[in-house]
Every structure is written in structure tokens, then in C-alpha cells.
Enzyme design. Structure first.
Site: not given
Ligand code: S3P
Length: 424
Positions: A28, A119, A163, A165, A310, A337, A341
Site C-alpha cells: 500500500r 487464482r 476481501s 484486496q 493468513d 490462496k 490451503r
Molecule cells: C491481503 C489481504 C488478504 C490476505 C493477503 C493480503 C492484503 O487477502 O490473505 O495475504 O494485503 O490486502 P484478501 O483480502 O483478498 O482475502
């Protein structure tokens, strides 16, 4: 394929350990700094391959990254990379790139390594589409992802999964849209992006999980990335497994979306002390100390899954050493993932003599059984890291494909062995 064998300590240990810079915050910091017009200070970046993938992608787009600084002409000056951008093993790199590039006047194509190419990226299509972005994926909704060249207009975006992300991808696109957007999702996600956008004057929290993004230029800033709680977890777990042992980690991220691991440790009977020592642009940081204890089984489900995500392969190792049964449920996300997992965690435990079985949305572990064995990382850093921590209880653990740990923590085995050998 390189193999590593670990045996564990001769006796109880007391250690004060450093951990690498936080991976989520490193991505970020690099994105926000590269989107700003000017120079930002970015220190403490995670040393792993995933963060390097983000830095390399942003360089291709025109940013200068290095020596604790990122400089850029702002996102308006980003140039067409002219070829597919490779996010390596990093889902965060690919998904955040998709969001940031959605608002550029050119189209970009995003790809990754063998794992990332499998993915799910369909989850970006609706949320970014709500802002007017055309996101294309393979027929299987996997990469290559192509995005860009569309006019973005602010919208109310609801994301069906917790999520971080996807929320972050939408936020980076929304910054470039005409008019404000709101983002909503189920709870439990790490809200690093939201906290930093608030500090930069680019967003505000609404009721529940809703967040409003105010579009506008990202200002240059100072990002002093704290330690990674997901990395710290392996050392804290090493202490949790050894009655009489103690490990302290300092200045790690204490974002509530990252602290499920600590809540689960406590529920297993572990003594955990936490001290919040400050914050980085509104995101809390602090020190954590864990003392080893007799462990008991737990249930991990609901919102706790996203907050613990994680660390679940690692908690499975603790569960195998605990008394009683542990159940992980509501965790289908684990299947998409870096590896599946659910399957790779159960396979790791069974390779070490534990009793474990898969469910559709998680797994069950019967504690009390661990024996020497050989674990296949399946190219997943978190499986290799978790298996290493099992060594003192299992007796001896050999890990095939240990180099996967370079994704988040190059040099991990040496640090773990130093911790095991410490007497203070
Ligand atoms: C992350 C969000 C998580 C996590 C990943 C890093 C991030 O994934 O599992 O290792 O930095 O935003 P999701 O938010 O897609 O589940």
C-alpha cells in the site's frame, strides 16, 4: 528442489526478535507513493519477493523506487507498460494494480506465476465494473486480467466477501473517479487502505463497514512501515508451543483485521501481552509478548476467519500440538490462496503424523499427535513457514520447496533458529 530440515531447541528460550516489514502495508505504501506527484519517504519495506513484485510493476509504470524513497509524476504521469505486467506470486500486487490501472487512459494486462494464474479474479469484475471499468479475465475468471481505458464515475459498491484486496482495488480506482464512491463488504478485512486514505484526507468511515472515498490527487507522504504480524506469528507460535519459553516482537502492525491470531492464541490458553506504542498514519503498531503454555483446541469461524486468514496453517500446527479438537469453518477463501490451503494444511499435518480431515469450508484437527516427517510446501510460503515451527514438537521436520518462504521472509530459518537458541 531445495530441502530444509529443522529440529528445534534443546530447552526453553527467551527471545526479543525483529521481524520483516509488513507485506500488506508495504504494497500500500508503494502504491500510494507512486500515485502521488512528488517524492514520498517509504522505509521498513518487507524484504520478500511479493513486495519486490509491486516495486517492479510500479517502476514499469514510471515511478522511481529505491533508497527509502518513491518519486513519481503522479498517477496522471503513469505510462503504458507496453507488455503484460508480471505480479509474480502476489495476489495483492495484481489486484491493487487492477484497481489503480482501471482509471488510466490505456489498457493494461496483468499476469503472474503458475499459482497466481490459477487464482480467482472474477471478484474484481463487478466491484470495479460498478465504477465503469471493463475488467476482462480468462474464461475461468483467472488472469490474465485486462483493465483500463474507461471513464470512471463514483458509485456505491458492495463487495460480497470480506476481501481487503478487493476493497483496496476499488478504493484505488475510486480515487480517480468523477464523484465520491462508497465501499461496503462483510467485516473482518484488514482496513489498512481505509486508515491511510483517511489520514491523507481522501476518505471517511461511514456506518458499519461502509467507507467513502473522496476522489482527488494523492499527496506525497512519509510511510514508516511497521513489522509484519503475519511473520511475527511464526515466532510467537514457536514460544506458544514451548511451556517456559517467551518471545517478544516489537513495533508490529496491530491493525484489528490482523489480530485474530492473538485472539485465537488466548482462546487456546496462551499468555499474550500487548502494548500499543503508536501508529503509522492512523494504523496502530505495538509490541507483543507470548509465553508458552499447555494448549487446548478451539473453533475458528465467522468474522474471525478473515481476521486470522493468513495464520490459519500456523494455527493448525498449534492445534495438532494442543489437547482436544480444533475446527476451522466458514473458510472457503483458504482454498484460493497461494495454494488450496485447506488441502495443503491438512496434507502438512498428516505428513507430520497428525490427525486431520478436510471439510468443504475448513478442516478439523485432533490434537496430541505430531511426529517427524517430510512436508511438501506446494510452493506456498505459509505452509513452509508453519511446518518449520512444528519441528520442536514433531521431533524433526524436513520441508521440500522451502525457498517458497522468500515470498514473505527470506532468511526465516536462520531467525527461527536464533530464537530457539536465545536465552534472552
Ligand atoms: C491481503 C489481504 C488478504 C490476505 C493477503 C493480503 C492484503 O487477502 O490473505 O495475504 O494485503 O490486502 P484478501 O483480502 O483478498 O482475502
Amino acid at each position: 528442489m531445495p530441502t530444509t530440515t529443522l529440529r528445534g531447541p534443546a530447552g526453553p528460550f527467551i527471545a526479543d526478535a525483529g521481524v520483516p516489514g509488513d507485506k500488506s502495508l508495504s504494497h500500500r505504501a508503494l502504491f500510494l507513493a507512486a500515485m502521488a506527484d512528488g517524492e514520498s519517504r517509504v522505509t521498513g519495506l518487507g524484504p520478500g519477493r511479493d513486495v519486490a513484485s509491486t516495486a517492479a510493476a510500479l517502476r514499469l509504470l514510471g515511478a522511481t523506487v529505491g533508497n527509502g524513497r518513491v518519486s513519481s509524476g503522479g498517477i496522471g504521469a503513469w505510462r503504458d507498460a507496453g507488455a503484460p505486467i508480471d505480479a509474480g506470486n502476489s495476489g495483492t500486487t495484481l489486484r491493487l494494480l487492477a484497481g489503480a490501472l482501471a482509471g488510466r487512459p490505456f489498457r493494461s494486462t496483468l499476469v503472474g506465476d503458475e499459482s497466481l494464474m490459477r487464482r480467482p479474479m472474477g471478484r474484481l469484475v463487478g466491484p470495479l465494473g460498478a465504477l465503469g471499468a471493463r475488467v476482462e479475465t480468462s474464461d475461468a475468471a483467472t488472469p490474465p486480467v485486462s483493465v483500463g481505458g474507461d471513464r470512471l464515475v463514483g458509485a456505491d459498491v458492495t463487495i460480497p466477501i470480506a476481501s481487503a484486496q478487493v476493497r483496496s482495488a476499488v478504493a484505488l480506482a475510486a480515487l480517480q473517479a468523477e464523484g465520491a464512491s462508497t465501499i461496503d463488504s462483510p467485516p473482518g478485512y484488514r482496513d489498512h487502505t481505509e486508515r491511510w486514505l483517511m489520514s491523507l484526507g481522501l476518505g471517511e468511515r461511514l456506518e458499519g463497514e461502509r467507507f467513502r472515498v473522496h476522489p482527488g490527487p494523492v499527496p506525497p507522504a512519509v510511510y514508516d512501515v511497521p513489522g509484519d504480524p503475519s511473520s511475527a506469528a511464526y515466532l510467537l507460535a514457536a514460544a506458544a508451543l514451548a511451556p517456559g519459553a517467551s518471545v517478544t516482537v516489537r513495533r508490529i502492525s496491530l491493525n484489528p483485521g490482523r489480530s485474530g491470531f492473538i485472539d485465537v492464541l488466548r482462546a487456546m490458553g496462551v499468555d499474550v501481552a500487548i502494548e500499543v506504542t503508536g501508529d503509522v498514519l492512523g494504523d496502530p503498531v505495538g509490541d507483543v509478548r507470548v509465553r508458552g503454555a499447555a494448549l487446548s483446541g478451539v473453533r475458528i469461524d465467522g468474522d474471525l476467519v478473515a481476521r486470522t486468514l493468513d495464520e490459519i496453517p500456523l494455527l493448525a500446527v498449534l492445534a495438532a500440538a494442543a489437547e482436544g479438537e480444533t475446527v476451522v469453518a466458514d473458510a472457503v477463501e483458504l482454498r484460493v490462496k497461494e495454494s488450496d490451503r485447506v488441502a495443503t494444511t491438512v496434507a502438512m499435518l498428516r505428513a507430520l503424523g497428525a490427525e486431520a480431515e478436510e471439510a468443504e469450508d475448513g478442516f478439523r484437527v485432533v490434537g496430541g499427535f505430531l511426529s517427524p516427517g517430510e512436508v511438501e510446501s506446494e510452493g506456498d510460503h505459509r505452509i513452509a513457514l508453519a511446518a518449520a515451527v512444528a519441528a520442536p514438537v514433531a521431533g524433526e521436520v524436513t520441508i521440500d520447496g522451502f525457498e517458497a518462504t522468500d515470498v514473505s521472509w527470506p532468511g526465516f530459518a536462520e531467525v527461527l533458529e536464533q530464537v530457539w537458541a536465545s536465552s534472552r
